[in-house]
Design a protein around this motif. Structure first.
Motif, PDB file in Angstrom:
ATOM      1  N   ARG A  68      46.072  34.600  40.118  1.00 35.96           N
ATOM      2  CA  ARG A  68      44.955  35.426  40.543  1.00 35.96           C
ATOM      3  C   ARG A  68      43.707  34.979  39.783  1.00 35.96           C
ATOM      4  O   ARG A  68      43.729  34.830  38.563  1.00 35.96           O
ATOM      5  CB  ARG A  68      45.265  36.897  40.266  1.00 35.96           C
TER       6      ARG A  68
ATOM      7  N   PHE B 169      38.781  39.816  42.807  1.00 30.61           N
ATOM      8  CA  PHE B 169      39.633  38.691  42.444  1.00 30.61           C
ATOM      9  C   PHE B 169      40.357  38.246  43.702  1.00 30.61           C
ATOM     10  O   PHE B 169      40.416  38.970  44.689  1.00 30.61           O
ATOM     11  CB  PHE B 169      40.667  39.113  41.391  1.00 30.61           C
TER      12      PHE B 169
ATOM     13  N   TRP C  57      43.502  48.055  39.493  1.00 36.30           N
ATOM     14  CA  TRP C  57      43.599  47.167  40.647  1.00 36.30           C
ATOM     15  C   TRP C  57      43.770  47.945  41.945  1.00 36.30           C
ATOM     16  O   TRP C  57      44.386  49.010  41.943  1.00 36.30           O
ATOM     17  CB  TRP C  57      44.824  46.258  40.522  1.00 36.30           C
TER      18      TRP C  57
ATOM     19  N   SER D 148      41.973  38.176  34.985  1.00 34.64           N
ATOM     20  CA  SER D 148      42.830  39.242  35.518  1.00 34.64           C
ATOM     21  C   SER D 148      43.582  40.004  34.446  1.00 34.64           C
ATOM     22  O   SER D 148      43.928  41.174  34.634  1.00 34.64           O
ATOM     23  CB  SER D 148      43.811  38.640  36.523  1.00 34.64           C
TER      24      SER D 148
ATOM     25  N   ALA E 232      38.796  45.313  41.719  1.00 35.70           N
ATOM     26  CA  ALA E 232      39.171  45.562  40.339  1.00 35.70           C
ATOM     27  C   ALA E 232      38.081  46.344  39.622  1.00 35.70           C
ATOM     28  O   ALA E 232      36.893  46.197  39.935  1.00 35.70           O
ATOM     29  CB  ALA E 232      39.416  44.239  39.611  1.00 35.70           C
TER      30      ALA E 232
END
Length: 124
Positions: free
Chosen positions: A45, A37, A114, A108, A97
Protein backbone atom coordinates in the motif's frame (compact mmCIF):
# COMPACT_ATOMS: atom_id res chain seq x y z
CA UNK A 1 -12.95 6.30 16.46
CA UNK A 2 -13.39 7.56 12.94
CA UNK A 3 -15.37 5.57 10.41
CA UNK A 4 -14.48 6.05 6.76
CA UNK A 5 -16.45 4.83 3.76
CA UNK A 6 -15.15 5.23 0.21
CA UNK A 7 -17.21 5.34 -2.95
CA UNK A 8 -16.82 6.18 -6.60
CA UNK A 9 -14.48 3.48 -7.81
CA UNK A 10 -15.04 1.68 -11.08
CA UNK A 11 -13.75 0.88 -14.53
CA UNK A 12 -12.41 3.70 -16.72
CA UNK A 13 -10.40 3.88 -19.91
CA UNK A 14 -6.86 5.17 -19.93
CA UNK A 15 -6.85 8.94 -20.23
CA UNK A 16 -10.20 9.22 -18.54
CA UNK A 17 -11.25 10.67 -15.21
CA UNK A 18 -12.81 9.39 -12.02
CA UNK A 19 -13.77 10.97 -8.72
CA UNK A 20 -13.49 9.12 -5.43
CA UNK A 21 -15.31 10.19 -2.29
CA UNK A 22 -14.86 9.32 1.36
CA UNK A 23 -17.56 9.93 3.95
CA UNK A 24 -16.39 10.25 7.54
CA UNK A 25 -18.27 9.84 10.80
CA UNK A 26 -17.35 9.56 14.45
CA UNK A 27 -14.76 11.86 15.93
CA UNK A 28 -14.39 15.40 14.63
CA UNK A 29 -13.41 15.16 10.99
CA UNK A 30 -11.78 18.57 10.96
CA UNK A 31 -9.24 17.50 13.60
CA UNK A 32 -7.55 15.08 11.21
CA UNK A 33 -5.44 15.33 8.13
CA UNK A 34 -6.96 13.12 5.46
CA UNK A 35 -5.29 11.16 2.74
CA UNK A 36 -5.57 8.61 -0.02
CA UNK A 37 -3.47 5.52 -0.35
CA UNK A 38 -3.59 2.83 -2.99
CA UNK A 39 -2.59 -0.78 -3.30
CA UNK A 40 -2.04 -2.53 -6.60
CA UNK A 41 -2.08 -6.36 -6.85
CA UNK A 42 1.08 -7.83 -5.42
CA UNK A 43 2.37 -4.48 -4.21
CA UNK A 44 2.52 -2.66 -0.91
CA UNK A 45 0.00 0.00 0.00
CA UNK A 46 1.44 3.37 -1.02
CA UNK A 47 0.75 6.99 -0.26
CA UNK A 48 -0.99 9.02 -2.97
CA UNK A 49 -2.16 12.34 -1.52
CA UNK A 50 -2.84 14.19 1.74
CA UNK A 51 -4.66 17.35 2.77
CA UNK A 52 -4.26 19.12 6.10
CA UNK A 53 -7.21 19.64 8.47
CA UNK A 54 -7.85 23.19 7.24
CA UNK A 55 -6.94 22.45 3.60
CA UNK A 56 -4.02 24.88 3.87
CA UNK A 57 -1.51 22.21 2.81
CA UNK A 58 -1.57 19.40 0.27
CA UNK A 59 1.08 16.91 -0.78
CA UNK A 60 1.12 14.38 -3.57
CA UNK A 61 3.19 11.38 -4.52
CA UNK A 62 5.28 12.05 -7.62
CA UNK A 63 3.35 9.36 -9.47
CA UNK A 64 0.07 11.31 -9.24
CA UNK A 65 1.25 14.91 -9.03
CA UNK A 66 -0.37 17.11 -11.67
CA UNK A 67 -3.09 14.53 -12.41
CA UNK A 68 -4.85 14.01 -9.06
CA UNK A 69 -6.42 16.63 -6.80
CA UNK A 70 -7.34 16.02 -3.18
CA UNK A 71 -9.92 18.18 -1.44
CA UNK A 72 -12.14 18.12 1.62
CA UNK A 73 -15.35 19.66 2.89
CA UNK A 74 -15.30 19.87 6.68
CA UNK A 75 -18.93 20.99 6.79
CA UNK A 76 -19.98 17.78 5.05
CA UNK A 77 -17.32 15.48 6.52
CA UNK A 78 -16.23 14.39 3.08
CA UNK A 79 -12.94 13.86 1.29
CA UNK A 80 -12.57 13.77 -2.48
CA UNK A 81 -9.92 12.62 -4.92
CA UNK A 82 -10.31 13.89 -8.47
CA UNK A 83 -8.28 11.69 -10.79
CA UNK A 84 -7.55 12.86 -14.34
CA UNK A 85 -5.44 11.48 -17.18
CA UNK A 86 -5.63 8.03 -15.66
CA UNK A 87 -2.99 5.47 -16.59
CA UNK A 88 -2.98 1.70 -16.53
CA UNK A 89 -0.63 1.82 -13.56
CA UNK A 90 -3.23 3.71 -11.53
CA UNK A 91 -5.20 0.47 -11.24
CA UNK A 92 -5.45 -0.31 -7.54
CA UNK A 93 -7.68 -0.43 -4.50
CA UNK A 94 -7.87 3.12 -3.16
CA UNK A 95 -8.13 3.70 0.56
CA UNK A 96 -9.22 6.74 2.50
CA UNK A 97 -7.09 7.40 5.58
CA UNK A 98 -7.05 9.70 8.61
CA UNK A 99 -4.18 10.76 10.83
CA UNK A 100 -1.66 13.55 11.17
CA UNK A 101 -0.33 15.34 8.10
CA UNK A 102 3.26 14.25 8.60
CA UNK A 103 2.38 10.67 9.48
CA UNK A 104 0.18 10.20 6.43
CA UNK A 105 3.10 11.27 4.24
CA UNK A 106 5.40 8.91 6.14
CA UNK A 107 3.32 5.96 5.03
CA UNK A 108 0.67 3.36 5.71
CA UNK A 109 2.23 2.18 8.97
CA UNK A 110 1.42 5.52 10.58
CA UNK A 111 -2.24 5.84 9.61
CA UNK A 112 -4.73 6.09 12.46
CA UNK A 113 -7.90 5.08 10.60
CA UNK A 114 -8.66 3.31 7.33
CA UNK A 115 -11.64 2.94 5.08
CA UNK A 116 -12.48 -0.39 3.48
CA UNK A 117 -11.22 0.59 0.03
CA UNK A 118 -12.71 1.03 -3.43
CA UNK A 119 -11.45 -0.59 -6.62
CA UNK A 120 -10.26 1.53 -9.53
CA UNK A 121 -9.47 -0.27 -12.75
CA UNK A 122 -7.98 1.53 -15.73
CA UNK A 123 -8.27 -0.28 -19.05
CA UNK A 124 -6.49 0.27 -22.35
Amino acid sequence: QVQLVESGGGLVQAGGSLTLSCAASGRTFSNYAMGWFRQAPGKEREFAAVVSPSSSMRWYADSVKGRFTISRDNAKNTLTLQMNSLKLEDTAVYYCAAGTYVNLIRGSTYVDYWGQGTQVTVSS
